[in-house]
Design an enzyme around this catalytic site. Structure first.
Site, mmCIF file in Angstrom:
data_model
loop_
_atom_site.group_PDB
_atom_site.id
_atom_site.type_symbol
_atom_site.label_atom_id
_atom_site.label_comp_id
_atom_site.label_asym_id
_atom_site.label_seq_id
_atom_site.Cartn_x
_atom_site.Cartn_y
_atom_site.Cartn_z
ATOM 1 N N ALA A 48 53.367 58.787 51.128
ATOM 2 C CA ALA A 48 52.113 58.149 51.546
ATOM 3 C C ALA A 48 52.205 56.616 51.699
ATOM 4 O O ALA A 48 51.904 56.086 52.772
ATOM 5 C CB ALA A 48 51.001 58.552 50.581
ATOM 6 N N ARG A 87 50.226 61.457 61.023
ATOM 7 C CA ARG A 87 50.160 62.384 59.881
ATOM 8 C C ARG A 87 48.761 62.249 59.266
ATOM 9 O O ARG A 87 48.372 61.156 58.850
ATOM 10 C CB ARG A 87 51.251 62.080 58.837
ATOM 11 C CG ARG A 87 52.642 62.476 59.338
ATOM 12 C CD ARG A 87 53.645 62.603 58.227
ATOM 13 N NE ARG A 87 53.537 63.851 57.512
ATOM 14 C CZ ARG A 87 54.183 64.109 56.371
ATOM 15 N NH1 ARG A 87 54.969 63.189 55.838
ATOM 16 N NH2 ARG A 87 54.039 65.273 55.764
ATOM 17 N N ASP A 237 48.719 61.930 47.976
ATOM 18 C CA ASP A 237 48.548 61.499 49.366
ATOM 19 C C ASP A 237 47.121 61.064 49.661
ATOM 20 O O ASP A 237 46.872 60.284 50.568
ATOM 21 C CB ASP A 237 48.966 62.616 50.320
ATOM 22 C CG ASP A 237 50.478 62.723 50.338
ATOM 23 O OD1 ASP A 237 51.038 63.371 49.433
ATOM 24 O OD2 ASP A 237 51.099 62.104 51.227
ATOM 25 N N ASN A 247 48.346 66.449 47.372
ATOM 26 C CA ASN A 247 49.755 66.044 47.247
ATOM 27 C C ASN A 247 50.609 67.181 47.810
ATOM 28 O O ASN A 247 50.094 68.231 48.231
ATOM 29 C CB ASN A 247 50.098 65.738 45.782
ATOM 30 C CG ASN A 247 51.467 65.093 45.643
ATOM 31 O OD1 ASN A 247 51.773 64.122 46.326
ATOM 32 N ND2 ASN A 247 52.320 65.638 44.796
ATOM 33 N N LYS A 248 51.899 66.992 47.836
ATOM 34 C CA LYS A 248 52.833 67.963 48.422
ATOM 35 C C LYS A 248 52.511 69.395 48.015
ATOM 36 O O LYS A 248 52.199 69.660 46.851
ATOM 37 C CB LYS A 248 54.253 67.571 47.988
ATOM 38 C CG LYS A 248 55.375 68.472 48.450
ATOM 39 C CD LYS A 248 55.384 68.751 49.937
ATOM 40 C CE LYS A 248 55.346 67.517 50.809
ATOM 41 N NZ LYS A 248 54.979 67.829 52.223
#
Ligand code: MRU
Length: 355
Positions: A48, A87, A237, A247-248
């Site tokens: 990020a 993104r 993120d 997040n991931k």
């Protein structure tokens, strides 16, 4: 020490190509804004804060190409929109690009020369970059003291130098904790499908001499049950106003497992990751990536042709599973809705008093 992975000089942006790591250390040089957006969407640069910094430099390149031209304002808007769209989940990208755009737009309104606009954009982007390194060091130092002594830490994806301006968020906490002698070592989840944990986190830990073990994502519960894990530390993120955290993909599962095993679940993020416009996780857009990233790796099929696959790049961990959120201003207290509102108000007020 890992090599400087983002550098910028005279309108040339140089990025370490993270898609090639750890096998090859190769840099790409970008000279136009479209290439910068493309590098972000292809994940040549990822994480990020790092994509925010890249977006800021990308917009500075766009300013060089359009300052002084009659369509400057619309060219800048097109460039900013293209970068932000590259993104959608990490809010740091929109935050950084908007910051540079606002700086330059207000100067342009006051009749500044093209040279002054170019210099201002370069300066704004560089300060976002330098500032991020500083924020990460503070996150690292605040977070280190929160880790239980003498145990291993589990982390997910890559949140290190490569994912930020330098040092890292969750990996920054791990770096500081290792320096402080607090932790025994690190369990790094490989992070399917693109293996940021195995390829990138392990590469950074190895280069720093921090003992680590790579595990597949499906081994997390097994290792939590052994009692060896003192904390799970991850990055973010985008964090909503109530503390829900994107997040991931896989982070949510780790949070639930950590709760089941009584292990603290710590999120580390700079304040640029908080989205004042998102009331809760439901307001966070989740990037859906090409399913081929799941059905193949490095050009080799890992699933039968004809099977379909899903590929959400992120998930949202509900705030109630998070023990602490560590920012550059320290650890946020529970309830998060209140402490997040507090820091966001402070930031708004200090920005207002500067303008
Ligand atoms: O898809 P990626 O590799 O950009 O995802 C990165 C993550 O999810 C990180 O945990 C997050 O950006 C925080 S990086 C300090």
């Amino acid at each position: 020490m890992t090599p400087a992975h983002i550098t910028y000089e005279n309108g040339v942006l140089r990025l370490l190509d993270q898609t090639k790591l750890p096998a090859t250390v190769e840099f790409v040089e970008l000279r136009d804004v479209k290439s910068a957006a493309n590098a972000i969407s292809r994940m040549i640069v990822r994480g990020a804060p790092a994509i925010g910094i890249t977006g800021a430099y990308g917009l500075a390149i766009a300013v060089r190409g359009s300052a002084g031209k009659p369509d400057f304002a619309s060219a800048l808007k097109t460039a900013a929109d293209g970068l932000i769209k590259a993104r959608p989940t990490a809010v740091n990208l929109a935050w950084a690009v908007t910051k540079v755009r606002e700086e330059v737009t207000s100067l342009a309104a006051s009749g500044a020369s093209p040279r002054a606009l170019i210099d201002a954009a370069d300066r704004a982007a560089r300060s976002i970059h330098d500032d991020d390194i500083d924020r990460c060091r503070r996150i690292g130092d605040f977070g280190s003291s929160l880790l239980p002594s003498g145990k291993d830490v589990m982390t997910h994806c890559n949140t290190g130098s490569l994912a930020t301006g330098g040092y890292g968020t969750a990996l920054g906490i791990i770096r500081s904790a290792w320096r402080d002698g607090r932790i025994r070592g690190v369990l790094a989840t490989e992070t399917r499908p693109l293996l940021q944990g195995a390829r990138l986190t392990a590469w950074e830990l190895l280069s720093d001499g921090i003992p680590h073990t790579i595990i597949t994502d499906s081994m997390a519960a097994h290792f939590m049950k052994t009692g060896a894990i003192g904390a799970v530390v991850v990055g973010a993120d985008r964090i909503a106003r109530n503390g829900d955290t994107a997040n991931k993909i896989g982070t949510y599962g780790l949070a639930v497992l950590a709760r089941a095993h009584g292990i603290p679940f710590i999120v580390a993020a700079p304040l640029s990751t908080f989205d004042p416009k998102a009331a809760s996780g439901g307001d966070i857009p989740i990037e859906q990536r090409d399913p081929h990233e799941v059905t193949s790796y490095a050009g080799v099929a890992t699933a039968p042709t004809g099977s379909s696959a899903a590929n959400p790049a992120f998930d949202v961990t509900p705030a109630e599973y998070i023990t602490t959120i560590v920012t550059e201003r320290g650890a946020l207290a529970l309830p998060f809705a209140q402490s997040i509102d507090g820091v966001l108000t402070e930031i708004r007020e200090s920005a207002g008093s500067r303008s």
